[in-house]
Motif scaffolding. Structure first.
Motif, PDB file in Angstrom:
ATOM      1  N   VAL A 250     104.369  61.128  50.677  1.00  0.00           N
ATOM      2  CA  VAL A 250     105.059  60.981  51.951  1.00  0.00           C
ATOM      3  C   VAL A 250     105.742  59.626  51.946  1.00  0.00           C
ATOM      4  N   SER A 251     106.877  59.547  52.617  1.00  0.00           N
ATOM      5  CA  SER A 251     107.648  58.307  52.578  1.00  0.00           C
ATOM      6  C   SER A 251     106.959  57.200  53.358  1.00  0.00           C
ATOM      7  N   ARG A 252     107.184  55.989  52.927  1.00  0.00           N
ATOM      8  CA  ARG A 252     106.673  54.828  53.640  1.00  0.00           C
ATOM      9  C   ARG A 252     107.256  54.774  55.040  1.00  0.00           C
ATOM     10  N   SER A 253     108.505  55.200  55.186  1.00  0.00           N
ATOM     11  CA  SER A 253     109.147  55.217  56.488  1.00  0.00           C
ATOM     12  C   SER A 253     108.420  56.142  57.453  1.00  0.00           C
ATOM     13  N   HIS A 254     108.016  57.326  56.970  1.00  0.00           N
ATOM     14  CA  HIS A 254     107.293  58.281  57.826  1.00  0.00           C
ATOM     15  C   HIS A 254     105.970  57.684  58.279  1.00  0.00           C
ATOM     16  N   LEU A 255     105.251  57.076  57.373  1.00  0.00           N
ATOM     17  CA  LEU A 255     103.963  56.470  57.721  1.00  0.00           C
ATOM     18  C   LEU A 255     104.140  55.328  58.715  1.00  0.00           C
ATOM     19  N   ASN A 256     105.123  54.481  58.467  1.00  0.00           N
ATOM     20  CA  ASN A 256     105.329  53.329  59.347  1.00  0.00           C
ATOM     21  C   ASN A 256     105.785  53.749  60.740  1.00  0.00           C
TER      22      ASN A 256
END
Length: 309
Positions: free
Chosen positions: A87-93
């Motif tokens: 999963v993208s870091r952007s989604h997590l953040n």
């Protein structure tokens, strides 16, 4: 309200990818502004999502949590001691928070998902220390915790000292289960025999569970053993399988395993006529919705204080 639309007040971010899918499925998603206009105290549910395909798991769980008349606020939690690769870091953040940010809050309910790390001893999991800190925190700060698959095994090990052990081959497919006591509210409305998916390489001892006075084995299978375990105080509910799975999830896991070159047998009791080209039917959906609805109603909504001290 449009014809066919189901009014289920689940409050999540408008930008979460699952939101659009839920709307397409005619599941009403309540935004923050509308939620504030309702003169009720919403349930606050924390989801620790340990699955690698986080967006798929988000959608599966949100469908189920949205299928009640209760207003539910959702917070997604991630581990800081583990780097997610799928999963993208952007989604997590954007959509996830950390334990540091929630540890001073209290939650009405919590879900801890499974994780494909059964081959590891618990203490060898890179985020085990962080997870045990979270599980210790739930004792005073969460009304009821629903633990799924590996999450269930981790909970049994941490809270009750019941370990897992490896199976000769993967438990993989759809299996029949029986309810031990239909009077227990968690399985209210269940048929005496029902189906549920499993996908795991390890299991837990039914004998150890039965001999622990703090636990009640609520449902089991002659083929795959313990399934629904509940603590006597209903603080912890452990589900060893994957009721939240979609109809095609096992097929996707089977294709993934074959692609990796793993010696994985076809899921049992799953493909019609054992033909991988035929779409499997979902034979567990109604019991899945019942379990999540019963948990939210009887073990969260009716047990949690209106105002935490």
């Amino acid at each position: 309200m449009q014809e066919g639309e189901i009014l289920v007040p689940i409050n999540i971010s408008r930008e979460l990818p699952a939101t659009e899918v839920l709307k397409q499925e005619k599941i009403f998603v309540m935004d923050e502004n509308r939620a504030k206009n309702q003169d009720i105290r919403p349930l606050n549910i924390l989801i620790l999502n340990l699955m690698p395909d986080k967006e798929t798991t988000e959608l599966q769980l949100l469908r189920l949590l949205g299928n009640t008349p209760l207003q539910v606020n959702i917070t997604f939690l991630r581990m800081t001691t583990h780097e997610s690769k799928n999963v993208s870091r952007s989604h997590l953040n954007t959509f996830y928070t950390t334990f540091e940010d929630v540890k001073n809050h209290r939650y009405d309910g919590m879900i801890i998902t499974g994780a494909p790390i059964e081959h590891l001893p618990f203490e060898d999991v890179d985020y085990w220390e962080e997870l045990t800190e979270i599980m210790a925190w739930t004792k005073q700060n969460v009304t009821s915790v629903l633990n799924i698959c590996w999450g269930a095994q981790a909970s049994l090990y941490y809270h009750y000292g019941i370990g897992k052990y490896e199976l000769p081959e993967k438990t993989f497919g759809i299996y029949k289960h029986r309810v031990a006591d239909p009077k227990i509210k968690l399985v209210r409305g269940f048929d005496e025999v029902f189906h549920a998916p499993h996908s795991r390489y390890t299991t837990v001892s039914m004998e150890e569970i039965a001999n622990d006075p703090r636990l009640f084995l609520l449902s089991s299978s002659e083929e795959v053993g313990a399934f629904i375990i509940m603590s006597n105080d209903a603080k912890h509910i452990m589900i060893t399988g994957h009721l939240e799975y979609d109809a095609t999830t096992l097929a996707e896991e089977y294709a993934r395993d074959l692609h990796k070159g793993l010696d994985t047998s076809m899921p049992e009791n799953y493909f019609p006529n054992d033909d991988v080209n035929e779409r499997p039917p979902n034979t567990w959906r109604s019991h899945t919705h019942l379990l999540f609805s019963n948990w939210l109603n009887y073990y969260v909504y009716q047990q949690t204080p209106y105002q935490w001290d």
